[in-house]
Design an enzyme around this catalytic site. Sequence first.
Site, short mmCIF file in Angstrom:
data_model
loop_
_atom_site.label_atom_id
_atom_site.label_comp_id
_atom_site.label_asym_id
_atom_site.label_seq_id
_atom_site.Cartn_x
_atom_site.Cartn_y
_atom_site.Cartn_z
N CYS B 66 0.39 -0.91 0.10
CA CYS B 66 -0.15 0.54 0.29
C CYS B 66 0.87 1.16 -0.19
CB CYS B 66 -1.01 -0.52 0.97
SG CYS B 66 -1.79 -1.43 1.24
N CYS B 69 2.31 2.68 -3.80
CA CYS B 69 1.65 4.21 -3.97
C CYS B 69 1.63 5.04 -3.01
CB CYS B 69 0.29 3.13 -4.39
SG CYS B 69 0.75 2.28 -5.89
N HIS B 70 0.52 4.64 -1.70
CA HIS B 70 0.53 5.28 -1.17
C HIS B 70 1.42 6.41 -0.21
CE1 HIS B 70 -3.08 4.81 -2.77
NE2 HIS B 70 -3.64 3.43 -2.22
N CYS B 104 -8.20 -2.26 -4.63
CA CYS B 104 -6.59 -1.92 -4.26
C CYS B 104 -5.55 -2.99 -4.77
CB CYS B 104 -6.43 -0.85 -3.52
SG CYS B 104 -6.40 0.12 -3.74
N CYS B 167 -34.93 0.05 10.74
CA CYS B 167 -33.73 0.91 11.50
C CYS B 167 -33.82 1.28 12.21
CB CYS B 167 -32.81 0.90 11.14
SG CYS B 167 -32.14 0.09 9.46
N CYS B 170 -35.85 1.49 15.92
CA CYS B 170 -35.38 1.73 16.71
C CYS B 170 -34.41 2.62 17.17
CB CYS B 170 -34.05 0.52 16.79
SG CYS B 170 -35.14 -1.08 17.61
N HIS B 171 -32.97 3.24 16.20
CA HIS B 171 -32.50 4.82 16.15
C HIS B 171 -33.23 5.82 15.87
CE1 HIS B 171 -29.26 0.83 16.75
NE2 HIS B 171 -29.49 0.65 15.25
N ARG B 208 -22.05 -5.38 11.47
CA ARG B 208 -23.22 -4.83 12.52
C ARG B 208 -24.65 -4.66 12.43
NH1 ARG B 208 -24.89 -4.00 18.06
NH2 ARG B 208 -26.31 -4.76 17.23
N CYS B 212 -27.99 -6.63 14.02
CA CYS B 212 -29.18 -6.31 13.79
C CYS B 212 -29.73 -6.67 12.59
CB CYS B 212 -29.35 -4.40 13.84
SG CYS B 212 -28.95 -3.39 14.46
#
Lengths: 106, 251
Positions: B66, B69-70, B104, B167, B170-171, B208, B212
Amino acid sequence: MATAMVNIPETAAPGEIVEIKILISHPMETGFRPGMDGKLLPRDIIRSLRCEYDGETVFTAELHPAIAANPFFVFHLRADRSGEITLVWADEKGNEFRQSGQITVG
Amino acid sequence: MRGGAAALLLIAATMASGDERLSGTAFMSPETRAMQADDLANPGMFAVLEGARLWEETAGVSGRSCAGCHGDAAETMKGVAARYPAFDEASNAAVDLTARVNLCRTRHQDADPLPPEDPRLLALTTFIGHQSRGQKIEPDPDPRLQPWRELGARLFRTRMGQLNFSCANCHDDNAGRHLAGNPIPQGHATGYPIYRLEWQSMGSLQRRFRNCLVGVRAEPFAYGSREFIALELFLADRAAGMTIETPAVRP
């Protein structure tokens, strides 16, 4: 893989109470969990941890399967002399790992 | 009690600033917050360290890393996680950071893509995410992302599963309350990938989501699916301007 992150203060006043911290990267496989093939995964835990301060053992701990992955310990020492603080931990196979730091008191 | 008071203070401080949005961290116990705040106690930092090592390691037949290049991630990756998911020209689709790492690998490193939730993949995305810690989330404004934005917003409000919950049920409707013993946060994904104590490992936002979805007895979408990328983009919009905390610690 990094094996542990340790905090050992570099300096302290004579008699100061200092905090030692260690977070050990380890799966702490209990030996009670079945793997994808239904067979129990062999137990693989850290068995013990000890701290040596200038050659003297000042802290020991026994670890058991109920302790979660990546165990974290914090304890305190009275810094009364300069010297090396070494943390030593051993796994299931008896392999020992250590990490140390120098503390200067004064 | 002390934790409750601290949480109230935090809530009060945020309300005073005119923004009523809170990071999930605000809903955590004082112990969990302390673990997240101290880099020497936060197990997610192991993923950051491992990611830093992998960043320098060559992969695939190209023999490129990585860093090849970066360069220095502290400079080149700063703020990158803050604007993902982003539009990828070549595949003409929205991609999240996880997909970008694998693109990549296949395009530039000539390496096999890493499987979902592979510890190496999580280490790299955590390391890259960590470079943006403290920065504000700035979603990619590219108009070509509009279909994903719309899909994500729609999915967030779509009831699913045998329990028939969206979603938002609840949220949005019940954030701040408890589901069984667990606090329901507002659904601002500011700290992903997270170290979750229940998992005893790192996990992505998609893991996650799957949690849920299984929780409401729905068939979870596949890792890397269009639906999950759309939800990630919707959540990035929802948390725009909030501060990145990667790696967060959750119970």
